[in-house]
Design an enzyme around this catalytic site. Structure first.
Site, PDB file in Angstrom:
ATOM      1  N   SER A   1       0.599  -1.211   0.228  1.00  0.00           N
ATOM      2  CA  SER A   1      -0.417  -0.215  -0.103  1.00  0.00           C
ATOM      3  C   SER A   1       0.583   1.395   0.045  1.00  0.00           C
ATOM      4  O   SER A   1       1.935   0.909  -0.633  1.00  0.00           O
ATOM      5  CB  SER A   1      -1.161  -0.009   1.003  1.00  0.00           C
ATOM      6  OG  SER A   1      -2.002   0.777   1.268  1.00  0.00           O
TER       7      SER A   1
ATOM      8  N   GLY B   1       2.499   2.657   1.741  1.00  0.00           N
ATOM      9  CA  GLY B   1       3.443   3.438   3.055  1.00  0.00           C
ATOM     10  C   GLY B   1       5.025   2.736   2.234  1.00  0.00           C
ATOM     11  O   GLY B   1       6.077   3.275   1.926  1.00  0.00           O
ATOM     12  N   GLU B   2       4.842   1.689   1.792  1.00  0.00           N
ATOM     13  CA  GLU B   2       5.951   1.118   0.679  1.00  0.00           C
ATOM     14  C   GLU B   2       5.689   1.128  -0.228  1.00  0.00           C
ATOM     15  O   GLU B   2       7.037   1.133  -0.538  1.00  0.00           O
ATOM     16  CB  GLU B   2       5.106  -0.813   0.787  1.00  0.00           C
ATOM     17  CG  GLU B   2       5.123  -1.646   1.833  1.00  0.00           C
ATOM     18  CD  GLU B   2       3.528  -1.634   3.065  1.00  0.00           C
ATOM     19  OE1 GLU B   2       3.561  -2.502   3.360  1.00  0.00           O
ATOM     20  OE2 GLU B   2       2.809  -0.489   2.509  1.00  0.00           O
ATOM     21  N   LEU B   3       4.943   1.802  -1.224  1.00  0.00           N
ATOM     22  CA  LEU B   3       5.331   2.559  -1.986  1.00  0.00           C
ATOM     23  C   LEU B   3       6.089   3.780  -1.792  1.00  0.00           C
ATOM     24  O   LEU B   3       7.252   4.382  -3.061  1.00  0.00           O
ATOM     25  CB  LEU B   3       3.807   2.532  -2.957  1.00  0.00           C
ATOM     26  CG  LEU B   3       3.687   1.097  -3.748  1.00  0.00           C
ATOM     27  CD1 LEU B   3       1.890   1.191  -4.477  1.00  0.00           C
ATOM     28  CD2 LEU B   3       4.032   0.542  -4.484  1.00  0.00           C
TER      29      LEU B   3
ATOM     30  N   SER C   1       8.272   4.725   0.377  1.00  0.00           N
ATOM     31  CA  SER C   1       9.432   4.144   0.311  1.00  0.00           C
ATOM     32  C   SER C   1      10.129   3.842  -0.645  1.00  0.00           C
ATOM     33  O   SER C   1      11.455   3.695  -0.367  1.00  0.00           O
ATOM     34  CB  SER C   1       9.672   2.960   1.728  1.00  0.00           C
ATOM     35  OG  SER C   1       8.833   1.647   0.982  1.00  0.00           O
TER      36      SER C   1
END
EC number: 2.4.99.12
Length: 432
Positions: free
Chosen positions: A57, A59-61, A63
């Site tokens: 989602s 947060g991962e993208l 980063s």
């Protein structure tokens, strides 16, 4: 794997019903559902060498944004198809407006959906961010000859135990992995214990350490800065259910020592704004609500920041920041973002998502650890300008060594996997 596929087969009618309900109720359009089925989406599929990059989602993208941009800059012929499990993650990537990036909702973990996705996009490698592991996706990638990279990978004790009980599935997934870089040594060891081949492991890299949030809108900063004095503003960032009540109680406690203190309360999931507003009304605190279009006001004690994409503004306005997800069992959220904006960091005890960075912060005096609302209230009440300044300097020094391996080196290794020659060595995809 057979058991997993049988479970998915028996669950297919339920998934179909859930998809139909989402479509009928309106949160997802027919085009969105087609993406979940692997049947395409807005825009043309990238041409040439295509890399599939997946993050669960926002947060991962977020980063991985530097990783994505570095990949595109390094190889001008490269195209990316970026997938997310959520609409918000997909739409965020679309709003970056990269010409050679197509964002999609990730296909369901059914072989038919995955095959349709692979036929349409023809990627040459799959990069999975942080550890969003889906068995059919990774096994099918291996069958198609797509090398898999697990990047900035982390895994909780609970997840590691789950995969240990399903060691056959774990072994099948990891058979396709050709490149592995963990966030930290503890996660690397857990993956090793699960059977990840040691020869695919490269030095750790924490993508979140390289994230640089954009500077906030200067017009809003000038306007809101008239209401929020940075030294007297507490930001409660990315709070969760069960945490806001504790933060509100701590804020009221700190106000008895610091009557000019104000708080910006930013829940992790803005959809919970109405729930958090109800807690604020029960507390008797005066507040304004960002999603309602309310501007901050000097008479309001709390500003409910229940919107997406505005965290740089809140960090820039606050001199001290409680990082959420740590007073409840959520594993904590990134310390790198508040450190970027020189916010003095406070956090609860559950830090498993960022254990090593927080350990470095605490050891250097760059953060304050609290166990409950009462300790948080006392800590905020005791903060002085001098203490905050010393903490922010210590935090920058402590976190500067937490990034791990270089991003450029990781990009070089990923591109080596994604080249057609490397793909030939790992096997061509089957003819369709």
């Amino acid at each position: 794997m057979l058991t997993y596929r049988l479970v998915l087969t028996f669950a297919a009618p339920l998934f179909a019903l859930l998809l139909a309900v989402r479509w009928l109720r309106g949160p997802e359009s027919w085009a969105d559902l087609r993406e979940r089925l692997g049947l395409g989406g807005e825009g043309a599929a990238p041409c040439g060498t295509v890399l599939w990059l997946h993050g669960a989602s926002n947060g991962e993208l977020t980063s991985a944004r530097d990783l994505i941009e570095t990949l595109l800059q390094t190889d001008p012929s490269l195209g990316l198809v970026v997938t997310s499990n959520t609409l918000t993650g997909r739409d965020m990537v679309r709003n970056w407006h990269h010409e050679r990036v197509e964002a999609r909702i990730a296909p369901l973990d059914y072989r038919a959906c995955l095959t349709a996705f692979l036929c349409r996009h023809r990627p040459t490698a799959l990069v999975v961010l942080e550890g969003d592991l889906w068995p059919n996706r990774m096994v099918l990638a291996g069958e198609w000859g797509l090398p898999v990279a697990l990047v900035s990978a982390r895994i909780s004790d609970k997840s590691a135990q789950k995969w240990r009980r399903r060691s056959g599935i774990a072994k099948a997934m990891f058979s396709a992995v050709r490149l592995f870089s963990a966030q930290d040594a503890a996660s690397e060891q857990k993956y090793r214990d699960l059977g990840l081949p040691p020869e695919v492991i490269v030095p750790p890299l924490t993508l979140k350490a390289s994230v640089r949030l954009a500077e906030p809108d200067p017009t809003l900063m000038a306007h809101y800065g008239q209401v929020f004095s940075r030294g007297e503003t507490l930001l409660a960032a990315s709070t969760h259910d069960g945490e806001e009540a504790q933060v509100i109680a701590a804020f009221q406690q700190a106000m008895r020592e610091r009557p000019d203190l104000k708080m910006i309360l930013a829940p992790r999931h803005p959809a919970r704004g109405a729930e958090v507003a109800a807690l604020l009304r029960q507390s008797g605190l005066s507040f304004r609500t960002r999603s309602a279009g309310d501007a901050p006001d000097r008479s309001a004690e709390v500003y409910l920041a229940d919107t997406l994409g505005e965290m740089p503004l809140w960090y820039a306005l606050a001199g001290q920041c409680f990082v959420g997800g740590s007073l409840v069992p959520k594993g904590g959220h990134t310390p790198f973002e508040p450190a970027q904006f020189d916010c003095a960091i406070l956090h609860g005890p559950d830090l498993r998502n960022f254990a090593e960075p927080y350990a470095a912060l605490d050891a250097a005096g760059g953060a304050i650890s609290v166990n409950d609302a009462e300790e948080l209230g006392r800590a905020v009440a005791a903060l002085t300008d001098g203490t905050r300044a010393a903490m922010t300097v210590a935090a920058r020094h402590a976190l500067s060594a937490q990034g791990g391996s270089s991003l450029e080196h990781l990009v070089e290794q990923i591109l080596r996997l994604a080249t057609p020659a490397q793909r030939d060595r790992n096997g061509r995809p089957p003819e369709i």
